[in-house]
Design a protein around this motif. Structure first.
Motif, PDB file in Angstrom:
ATOM      1  N   SER A 109       0.812  -1.220   0.000  1.00 31.75           N
ATOM      2  CA  SER A 109       0.000   0.000   0.000  1.00 31.75           C
ATOM      3  C   SER A 109       0.843   1.266   0.000  1.00 31.75           C
ATOM      4  O   SER A 109       0.591   2.199  -0.771  1.00 31.75           O
ATOM      5  CB  SER A 109      -0.944   0.006   1.206  1.00 31.75           C
ATOM      6  OG  SER A 109      -1.859  -1.050   1.136  1.00 31.75           O
ATOM      7  N   ILE A 110       1.829   1.333   0.882  1.00 31.82           N
ATOM      8  CA  ILE A 110       2.635   2.552   0.986  1.00 31.82           C
ATOM      9  C   ILE A 110       3.402   2.794  -0.301  1.00 31.82           C
ATOM     10  O   ILE A 110       3.444   3.918  -0.823  1.00 31.82           O
ATOM     11  CB  ILE A 110       3.580   2.460   2.199  1.00 31.82           C
ATOM     12  CG1 ILE A 110       2.768   2.497   3.505  1.00 31.82           C
ATOM     13  CG2 ILE A 110       4.591   3.600   2.189  1.00 31.82           C
ATOM     14  CD1 ILE A 110       3.605   2.314   4.744  1.00 31.82           C
ATOM     15  N   SER A 111       3.994   1.741  -0.842  1.00 33.28           N
ATOM     16  CA  SER A 111       4.735   1.880  -2.098  1.00 33.28           C
ATOM     17  C   SER A 111       3.817   2.318  -3.235  1.00 33.28           C
ATOM     18  O   SER A 111       4.179   3.185  -4.045  1.00 33.28           O
ATOM     19  CB  SER A 111       5.413   0.560  -2.463  1.00 33.28           C
ATOM     20  OG  SER A 111       6.063   0.652  -3.711  1.00 33.28           O
ATOM     21  N   ASN A 112       2.621   1.744  -3.299  1.00 35.82           N
ATOM     22  CA  ASN A 112       1.691   2.102  -4.376  1.00 35.82           C
ATOM     23  C   ASN A 112       1.285   3.566  -4.302  1.00 35.82           C
ATOM     24  O   ASN A 112       1.168   4.244  -5.330  1.00 35.82           O
ATOM     25  CB  ASN A 112       0.451   1.212  -4.317  1.00 35.82           C
ATOM     26  CG  ASN A 112       0.746  -0.218  -4.710  1.00 35.82           C
ATOM     27  OD1 ASN A 112       1.763  -0.493  -5.342  1.00 35.82           O
ATOM     28  ND2 ASN A 112      -0.122  -1.133  -4.326  1.00 35.82           N
ATOM     29  N   VAL A 113       1.070   4.073  -3.093  1.00 33.97           N
ATOM     30  CA  VAL A 113       0.713   5.488  -2.935  1.00 33.97           C
ATOM     31  C   VAL A 113       1.917   6.365  -3.275  1.00 33.97           C
ATOM     32  O   VAL A 113       1.794   7.358  -3.998  1.00 33.97           O
ATOM     33  CB  VAL A 113       0.211   5.774  -1.509  1.00 33.97           C
ATOM     34  CG1 VAL A 113       0.007   7.274  -1.296  1.00 33.97           C
ATOM     35  CG2 VAL A 113      -1.092   5.026  -1.241  1.00 33.97           C
ATOM     36  N   TYR A 114       3.076   5.997  -2.764  1.00 37.93           N
ATOM     37  CA  TYR A 114       4.284   6.808  -2.979  1.00 37.93           C
ATOM     38  C   TYR A 114       4.603   6.935  -4.468  1.00 37.93           C
ATOM     39  O   TYR A 114       5.014   8.000  -4.934  1.00 37.93           O
ATOM     40  CB  TYR A 114       5.469   6.187  -2.240  1.00 37.93           C
ATOM     41  CG  TYR A 114       6.733   7.019  -2.332  1.00 37.93           C
ATOM     42  CD1 TYR A 114       7.018   7.966  -1.358  1.00 37.93           C
ATOM     43  CD2 TYR A 114       7.624   6.878  -3.383  1.00 37.93           C
ATOM     44  CE1 TYR A 114       8.163   8.752  -1.437  1.00 37.93           C
ATOM     45  CE2 TYR A 114       8.766   7.650  -3.484  1.00 37.93           C
ATOM     46  CZ  TYR A 114       9.036   8.589  -2.498  1.00 37.93           C
ATOM     47  OH  TYR A 114      10.160   9.365  -2.591  1.00 37.93           O
ATOM     48  N   HIS A 115       4.401   5.859  -5.226  1.00 35.98           N
ATOM     49  CA  HIS A 115       4.773   5.860  -6.642  1.00 35.98           C
ATOM     50  C   HIS A 115       3.619   6.262  -7.564  1.00 35.98           C
ATOM     51  O   HIS A 115       3.744   6.156  -8.787  1.00 35.98           O
ATOM     52  CB  HIS A 115       5.309   4.484  -7.031  1.00 35.98           C
ATOM     53  CG  HIS A 115       6.625   4.161  -6.377  1.00 35.98           C
ATOM     54  ND1 HIS A 115       6.728   3.284  -5.317  1.00 35.98           N
ATOM     55  CD2 HIS A 115       7.877   4.621  -6.608  1.00 35.98           C
ATOM     56  CE1 HIS A 115       7.989   3.199  -4.938  1.00 35.98           C
ATOM     57  NE2 HIS A 115       8.712   4.000  -5.696  1.00 35.98           N
TER      58      HIS A 115
ATOM     59  N   GLU B 106       4.317  13.184   0.577  1.00 35.84           N
ATOM     60  CA  GLU B 106       5.602  13.320  -0.104  1.00 35.84           C
ATOM     61  C   GLU B 106       5.432  13.377  -1.618  1.00 35.84           C
ATOM     62  O   GLU B 106       6.128  14.121  -2.313  1.00 35.84           O
ATOM     63  CB  GLU B 106       6.525  12.167   0.301  1.00 35.84           C
ATOM     64  CG  GLU B 106       7.881  12.232  -0.344  1.00 35.84           C
ATOM     65  CD  GLU B 106       9.014  12.251   0.659  1.00 35.84           C
ATOM     66  OE1 GLU B 106      10.129  11.898   0.267  1.00 35.84           O
ATOM     67  OE2 GLU B 106       8.800  12.634   1.828  1.00 35.84           O
ATOM     68  N   ARG B 107       4.517  12.583  -2.153  1.00 32.30           N
ATOM     69  CA  ARG B 107       4.308  12.596  -3.604  1.00 32.30           C
ATOM     70  C   ARG B 107       3.809  13.955  -4.075  1.00 32.30           C
ATOM     71  O   ARG B 107       4.240  14.478  -5.105  1.00 32.30           O
ATOM     72  CB  ARG B 107       3.304  11.499  -3.977  1.00 32.30           C
ATOM     73  CG  ARG B 107       2.826  11.518  -5.426  1.00 32.30           C
ATOM     74  CD  ARG B 107       3.975  11.531  -6.413  1.00 32.30           C
ATOM     75  NE  ARG B 107       4.867  10.392  -6.249  1.00 32.30           N
ATOM     76  CZ  ARG B 107       6.119  10.361  -6.684  1.00 32.30           C
ATOM     77  NH1 ARG B 107       6.638  11.407  -7.299  1.00 32.30           N
ATOM     78  NH2 ARG B 107       6.864   9.287  -6.491  1.00 32.30           N
ATOM     79  N   LEU B 108       2.898  14.569  -3.322  1.00 31.48           N
ATOM     80  CA  LEU B 108       2.268  15.802  -3.786  1.00 31.48           C
ATOM     81  C   LEU B 108       3.089  17.051  -3.476  1.00 31.48           C
ATOM     82  O   LEU B 108       2.948  18.065  -4.154  1.00 31.48           O
ATOM     83  CB  LEU B 108       0.873  15.934  -3.177  1.00 31.48           C
ATOM     84  CG  LEU B 108      -0.117  14.838  -3.578  1.00 31.48           C
ATOM     85  CD1 LEU B 108      -1.458  15.062  -2.906  1.00 31.48           C
ATOM     86  CD2 LEU B 108      -0.283  14.783  -5.092  1.00 31.48           C
ATOM     87  N   TRP B 109       3.926  16.982  -2.462  1.00 32.07           N
ATOM     88  CA  TRP B 109       4.758  18.147  -2.134  1.00 32.07           C
ATOM     89  C   TRP B 109       6.140  18.026  -2.785  1.00 32.07           C
ATOM     90  O   TRP B 109       6.583  18.886  -3.522  1.00 32.07           O
ATOM     91  CB  TRP B 109       4.904  18.301  -0.625  1.00 32.07           C
ATOM     92  CG  TRP B 109       5.702  19.498  -0.231  1.00 32.07           C
ATOM     93  CD1 TRP B 109       7.074  19.637  -0.271  1.00 32.07           C
ATOM     94  CD2 TRP B 109       5.212  20.764   0.235  1.00 32.07           C
ATOM     95  NE1 TRP B 109       7.457  20.889   0.149  1.00 32.07           N
ATOM     96  CE2 TRP B 109       6.330  21.601   0.470  1.00 32.07           C
ATOM     97  CE3 TRP B 109       3.942  21.267   0.491  1.00 32.07           C
ATOM     98  CZ2 TRP B 109       6.208  22.914   0.947  1.00 32.07           C
ATOM     99  CZ3 TRP B 109       3.816  22.567   0.966  1.00 32.07           C
ATOM    100  CH2 TRP B 109       4.923  23.376   1.187  1.00 32.07           C
TER     101      TRP B 109
END
Length: 765
Positions: free
Chosen positions: A454-460, A507-510
């Motif tokens: 889940s965390i990896s999928n959101v991050y990427h 982190e992805r959006l900022w």
């Protein structure tokens, strides 16, 4: 020539070494500072700035008065008393400085030396983001009851601004209700990770949560319900997990009935809005219509075309889009909503509208004929466009889920994309000139059960869809994650579903960079702060565990702890592990079939996920002999099947596939698939299979059930093992899709290797 080559090679080597050195140095700095999201640019300094009672907060510009107060309130939590504030002060000071040269509205600079801390910004929002960076640089235990005489900030120079303007989180308070105190906690956590939008889903079929003075019955009666099917699911799950217990704070006794619910008065919600505004977070209210209005229609049946209120095939009866009384009601409601919420954006929903009653309505058919409308989708578009004109007349901007694109919409409305199976929707909207917020169900529906990926999928996750020019891509203003609460009845469960994957989205959006490994290091450094804030986050996964384990002689349970301060505890009698259960401090050898339940515990006593580990002693399955061709046979069964075990009837089509995924031929909104054939196993061994399904599936190999991932649910991975010999092993994989997910994936590992996709060369029929 050789000499020239030597010089050129030497220069390239020096250049490579220089780049490698600085990259390594940057990565070390990245891992050193526990900042999420990570700044645009950071240079580590030497030493630290020590804050004591003598330190002054200096803010020459009155534009940063709120931010100075926020910073002082933060430091008071460490020192016990606020610092003195003023427009000038001694050399050893924290200075909030106006800088007209910072162009980004939320951009800032932060420079910390041994003598001075300077926070610089042009806008108040940027200054507040700088304050939150300071917050993350301070010790993690910010809510300690023991006050300090001094506290230090590491020397560092930061220049920072966000990659995306819309960085949002959503919370559904209709299905299950959440207190004002929790909303403020939620907002505080959004601020910590530099989110700037809080989308609150205030109304739905299951409850109306905001006071509307012109229609008092909406909350007097519409905010309460007897326990429904969603509550009963939570009650069943609460037997194994107290986070699913229906929150007693929201249960009342009235007229001899037990009712669940709650609502916010306008005064309460205005206080929440002010709390968010002080942290530069816009609250985006959603009043969902024309569908999902059962809570209102129950009390005001004139809202429908026929006075009826019921569930259709999939969704509830919508309000009538042509009656003037409907628009009077909607405009009265939104006028009061706009008085509570000053946000430029107002969300109208517009999703999942069951238009069956419109098709049957004489008044709707007459209206369509008079206005040259061919479909009821055009009626929905008429409703949305008319409401947008009303919003615009009040100086507001309409947002709707991506269904509002159907049969035409103005380019001024904002579109929130969620239907992953309609991949063209955000592209269509952006090309039409609409601003788009990306919120696809996969991976940004945080009500979906988290798993190791889940965390990896959101991050990427990449917010920019394919098919847009650079100019069109500018209409993708950002993204948000949604938390729907059908099966989230408590604040603890909400925390668990949101954290820590919310930090990956931050982190992805900022930051919008791919530095996943250092992010994971910084995430571990953030857990103590979440502990101090009382966040009931999901503990990191215990790697390498399998649901269904097999062995031929013996197995060894010896997982690695995901964090050093955790304690692993287990039971073998079927009971739930607790703090008194046996600790797993050494390898545990298993020589007979048994059931083990394992969980990790924090020093404070919080329990992580429970791992139900079944161990079965098996012999190696013998292969079969057959004349085969490449690929598997895939039988296609259109129709809704709530379980893979319920698939029946004659297949609509049978085709050959060379991989295990949902084929393009499966075009029905819901369907079943039966994969049949063989796996050509390359060597004897114990194979682990990982089956990810949205919705459900069952894998059998060599006549043995390996993975049961059945039922309608979001994309979940389940795993199982089987002992097999080299050669052809009969395979049967049944899969059902209830609508919307279309996720099917099968991976394998052998004798403990890393999981990988099942090769096409293994598939035979």
């Amino acid at each position: 020539m050789r000499k020239y080559f030597y010089r050129k090679t030497t220069c390239l080597t020096l250049l490579f070494c220089s780049v490698f050195f600085y990259k390594t140095q940057a990565q070390e700095a990245n891992a050193k500072f526990p900042l999420i999201p990570y700044p645009t640019a950071l240079t580590a300094g030497t030493g630290s700035f020590v804050i004591t009672a003598e330190t002054r907060i200096v803010s020459p510009s009155s534009r940063f008065t709120n931010e100075a107060l926020q910073l002082n309130a933060l430091l008071k939590q460490y020192l016990g008393k606020p610092l003195k504030q003023g427009k000038a002060g001694p050399a050893h000071q924290i200075l909030l400085q106006y800088d007209a040269g910072i162009a980004a509205p939320e951009g800032y600079r932060l420079n910390i030396t041994a003598n001075t801390v300077i926070l610089a910004a042009k806008e108040a929002a940027g200054m507040f983001r700088a304050v939150e960076t300071v917050r993350q640089l301070l010790p993690a235990d910010e809510r300690s009851q023991t006050f300090l005489k001094k506290v230090s900030l590491p020397a560092v120079s930061i220049t920072d601004q966000p990659a995306y303007a819309w960085r949002g989180m959503h919370l559904d308070v209709s299905r299950h209700f959440f207190s004002v105190d929790y909303l403020k906690k939620f907002i505080d956590r959004l601020a910590l990770y530099k989110f700037n939008k809080f989308h609150i889903h205030l109304t739905d079929d299951q409850g109306w949560r905001i006071e509307i003075k012109k229609y008092p019955k909406l909350t007097e009666e519409g905010a309460w319900r007897t326990f429904n099917s969603q509550d009963s699911v939570c009650m069943a799950r609460s037997k194994d997990n107290p986070d699913f217990i229906i929150d007693p704070k929201h249960i009342i006794q009235k007229n001899g009935k037990t009712l669940y619910g709650g609502f916010y008065t306008q005064q309460e919600m205005k206080a929440v809005v002010a709390y968010a505004a002080a942290r530069h977070i816009d609250i985006i209210p959603e009043i969902d219509m024309p569908g999902h209005m059962m809570a209102a229609i129950n009390l005001y049946p004139f809202l429908t075309c026929n006075g009826e209120n019921r569930w259709g095939k999939d969704f509830s009866t919508p309000i009538c889009p042509i009656n003037e009384s409907t628009y009077e009601f909607a405009q009265n409601v939104f006028t009061e909503i706009m008085d509570i919420f000053p946000s430029k954006y107002i969300h109208i929903g517009g999703d999942e509208v069951d238009r069956t009653d419109w098709e049957k309505s004489d008044v709707c058919r007459d209206f369509m004929a008079k206005n040259n409308m061919k479909t009821t989708a055009e009626l929905q578009s008429y409703f949305i466009n008319r409401m947008e004109k009303f919003f615009n007349s009040k100086g507001r901007k309409l947002i709707g889920w991506d269904e509002i694109l159907e049969d035409g919409i103005s380019s001024t409305a904002m579109v929130m994309y969620w239907r992953t199976w309609v991949s063209t929707a955000p592209v269509k909207a952006a090309k039409n000139g609409n601003q788009v917020v990306m919120s696809p169900g996969n991976p940004l529906y945080f009500d979906a059960q988290p798993n190791p990926y889940s965390i990896s999928n959101v991050y990427h996750f990449n917010p920019i869809p394919k098919g847009l020019t650079d100019k069109e891509a500018q209409n993708i203003v950002g993204a948000q994650a949604n938390t729907w609460t059908e099966w989230i009845p408590t604040e603890n469960r909400a925390d668990y579903m949101v954290f820590p994957r919310m930090t990956a989205l931050a982190e992805r959006l900022w930051t919008n960079k791919d530095e996943y490994e250092t992010y994971l290091q910084r995430l571990k450094m953030n857990y103590p702060r979440l502990d101090a804030l009382g966040v009931h986050y999901r503990l990191p996964d215990i790697a390498g565990l399998v649901d269904q384990n097999v062995f031929t002689d013996q197995a060894v349970l010896n997982p690695e702890k995901p964090m050093p301060d955790l304690t692993l505890r287990y039971t073998t009698d079927g009971s739930l592990p607790d703090q008194n259960s046996t600790p797993l401090n050494a390898p545990f050898t298993i020589q007979k079939s048994m059931f083990i339940r394992l969980a990790a515990f924090t020093p404070a006593g919080s329990r992580g996920d429970i791992y139900n580990l079944h161990y079965t002693k098996q012999t190696l399955a013998e292969p079969v002999t057959a004349s085969v061709s490449p690929g598997l046979l895939c039988s296609y069964y259109p129709g809704p099947f709530k379980s893979a075990k319920l698939m029946a009837g004659k297949a609509n089509a049978v085709f050959t596939v060379d991989n295990i995924e949902v084929p393009k031929e499966a075009k029905a909104s819901s369907f079943g698939l039966k994969y049949q054939g063989y796996l050509d196993i390359p060597a004897d061994g114990i194979y682990t299979f990982y089956l990810t399904c949205d919705d459900g599936g069952i894998l059998q190999l060599a006549g043995r059930e390996v993975v049961d991932n059945d039922g309608w649910h979001s994309a979940i991975e389940k795993s199982g093992q089987i002992a097999v010999k080299k050669g052809l092993q009969p395979l049967a994989l049944d899969f059902v899709e209830g609508g919307g997910g279309y996720t099917l994936n099968l991976k394998y590992s052998v004798n403990g290797s890393a999981p990988q996709s099942v090769p096409s060369s293994w598939l035979k029929h």
